[in-house]
Design a protein around this motif. Structure first.
Motif, PDB file in Angstrom:
ATOM      1  N   ASP A  16       0.810  -1.217   0.000  1.00  0.00           N
ATOM      2  CA  ASP A  16       0.000   0.000   0.000  1.00  0.00           C
ATOM      3  C   ASP A  16       0.846   1.270   0.000  1.00  0.00           C
ATOM      4  OD1 ASP A  16      -2.276  -1.647   0.286  1.00  0.00           O
ATOM      5  OD2 ASP A  16      -2.082  -1.614   2.473  1.00  0.00           O
ATOM      6  N   LEU A  17       2.161   1.127   0.149  1.00  0.00           N
ATOM      7  CA  LEU A  17       3.036   2.284   0.316  1.00  0.00           C
ATOM      8  C   LEU A  17       3.826   2.577  -0.949  1.00  0.00           C
ATOM      9  CD1 LEU A  17       4.400   1.399   3.856  1.00  0.00           C
ATOM     10  CD2 LEU A  17       2.450   2.861   3.262  1.00  0.00           C
ATOM     11  N   GLN A  18       4.029   3.871  -1.203  1.00  0.00           N
ATOM     12  CA  GLN A  18       4.816   4.317  -2.346  1.00  0.00           C
ATOM     13  C   GLN A  18       5.781   5.394  -1.885  1.00  0.00           C
ATOM     14  OE1 GLN A  18       2.245   5.830  -5.377  1.00  0.00           O
ATOM     15  NE2 GLN A  18       0.958   4.018  -5.399  1.00  0.00           N
ATOM     16  N   VAL A  19       6.948   5.427  -2.486  1.00  0.00           N
ATOM     17  CA  VAL A  19       7.925   6.468  -2.180  1.00  0.00           C
ATOM     18  C   VAL A  19       7.268   7.826  -2.457  1.00  0.00           C
ATOM     19  CG1 VAL A  19      10.137   7.485  -2.867  1.00  0.00           C
ATOM     20  CG2 VAL A  19       9.921   4.998  -2.620  1.00  0.00           C
ATOM     21  N   GLY A  20       7.422   8.732  -1.516  1.00  0.00           N
ATOM     22  CA  GLY A  20       6.855  10.074  -1.638  1.00  0.00           C
ATOM     23  C   GLY A  20       5.529  10.256  -0.931  1.00  0.00           C
ATOM     24  N   GLN A  21       4.868   9.158  -0.543  1.00  0.00           N
ATOM     25  CA  GLN A  21       3.623   9.296   0.213  1.00  0.00           C
ATOM     26  C   GLN A  21       3.909  10.002   1.527  1.00  0.00           C
ATOM     27  OE1 GLN A  21       2.295   5.093   0.097  1.00  0.00           O
ATOM     28  NE2 GLN A  21       0.237   5.978   0.073  1.00  0.00           N
ATOM     29  N   ALA A 150       4.990  -6.214   7.093  1.00  0.00           N
ATOM     30  CA  ALA A 150       4.330  -7.378   6.511  1.00  0.00           C
ATOM     31  C   ALA A 150       3.628  -6.992   5.211  1.00  0.00           C
ATOM     32  CB  ALA A 150       3.301  -7.933   7.494  1.00  0.00           C
ATOM     33  N   GLY A 151       3.425  -8.008   4.396  1.00  0.00           N
ATOM     34  CA  GLY A 151       2.667  -7.826   3.156  1.00  0.00           C
ATOM     35  C   GLY A 151       1.268  -8.391   3.302  1.00  0.00           C
ATOM     36  N   ARG A 152       0.445  -8.064   2.338  1.00  0.00           N
ATOM     37  CA  ARG A 152      -0.924  -8.572   2.293  1.00  0.00           C
ATOM     38  C   ARG A 152      -0.863 -10.084   2.060  1.00  0.00           C
ATOM     39  NH1 ARG A 152      -2.342  -4.970  -0.628  1.00  0.00           N
ATOM     40  NH2 ARG A 152      -3.434  -3.600   0.780  1.00  0.00           N
ATOM     41  N   SER A 153      -1.684 -10.803   2.762  1.00  0.00           N
ATOM     42  CA  SER A 153      -1.719 -12.256   2.634  1.00  0.00           C
ATOM     43  C   SER A 153      -2.115 -12.645   1.222  1.00  0.00           C
ATOM     44  CB  SER A 153      -2.714 -12.840   3.631  1.00  0.00           C
ATOM     45  OG  SER A 153      -2.809 -14.230   3.461  1.00  0.00           O
ATOM     46  N   THR A 154      -1.424 -13.645   0.671  1.00  0.00           N
ATOM     47  CA  THR A 154      -1.700 -14.100  -0.687  1.00  0.00           C
ATOM     48  C   THR A 154      -2.656 -15.290  -0.705  1.00  0.00           C
ATOM     49  OG1 THR A 154       0.279 -15.485  -0.638  1.00  0.00           O
ATOM     50  CG2 THR A 154       0.491 -13.270  -1.567  1.00  0.00           C
ATOM     51  N   THR A 155      -3.069 -15.734   0.459  1.00  0.00           N
ATOM     52  CA  THR A 155      -3.990 -16.886   0.502  1.00  0.00           C
ATOM     53  C   THR A 155      -5.409 -16.466   0.703  1.00  0.00           C
ATOM     54  OG1 THR A 155      -3.667 -17.159   2.879  1.00  0.00           O
ATOM     55  CG2 THR A 155      -2.271 -18.471   1.382  1.00  0.00           C
TER      56      THR A 155
END
Length: 155
Positions: A16-21, A150-155
């Motif tokens: 959900d994050l981007q450089v510059g946010q 953490a990242g978003r769950s892929t399951t």
């Protein structure tokens, strides 16, 4: 089972994050009770913090430890941006620019400066720059933080 119901207050995943946010935190006024509780919890029994009007102090007013300022801002970041997704603080570089006194109100601007997915697991190293201001808009602290998120769950 309630696993498929979104959790209230869930922090941002690295995707959900981007450089510059950028985000601005809420503002909080630091009270005498905050200072006393912090000193009692940490053992920072330095005269400039425990004696009102300490004659040997270089700062007029009732200064608070830089660590107290930092922890309040980190509390805002934890509660709003990384709750449930922050895995580890990896690195921190901090610079105190001006004193913060009892009665000052502080807030911060958080800017994402890097997002680097790791090769192991669904996580990323996220760096940010945090600028802390008092109620007059004066910069009182700046720091960079590198965290494992953490990242978003892929399951």
């Amino acid at each position: 089972m309630t696993d498929n119901i979104p959790r209230m207050g869930q922090g941002a995943y690295w995707q959900d994050l981007q450089v510059g946010q950028r985000w601005r935190t809420f503002r909080r006024t630091i009270t005498e009770a905050d200072l006393v509780a912090f000193i009692n919890a940490t053992g920072m029994l330095e005269a400039i913090f425990i004696e009102d009007g300490y004659a040997g102090g270089a700062i007029r007013g009732r200064p608070v430890p830089g660590a107290l300022t930092y922890t309040f801002i980190e509390g805002f970041i934890l509660q709003s941006l990384i709750q449930g997704t922050g895995l580890a603080m990896l690195e921190l570089h901090q610079k105190i620019l001006a004193p913060v006194l009892v009665g000052d109100s502080i807030d911060a601007v958080v800017e994402v400066t890097a997002v680097r997915p790791t090769s192991k697991g669904n996580r990323a190293v996220v760096s940010s720059r945090i600028e802390v201001f008092n109620q007059r808009g004066e910069a009182v602290m700046e720091y960079t933080a590198t965290r494992l998120l953490a990242g978003r769950s892929t399951t």
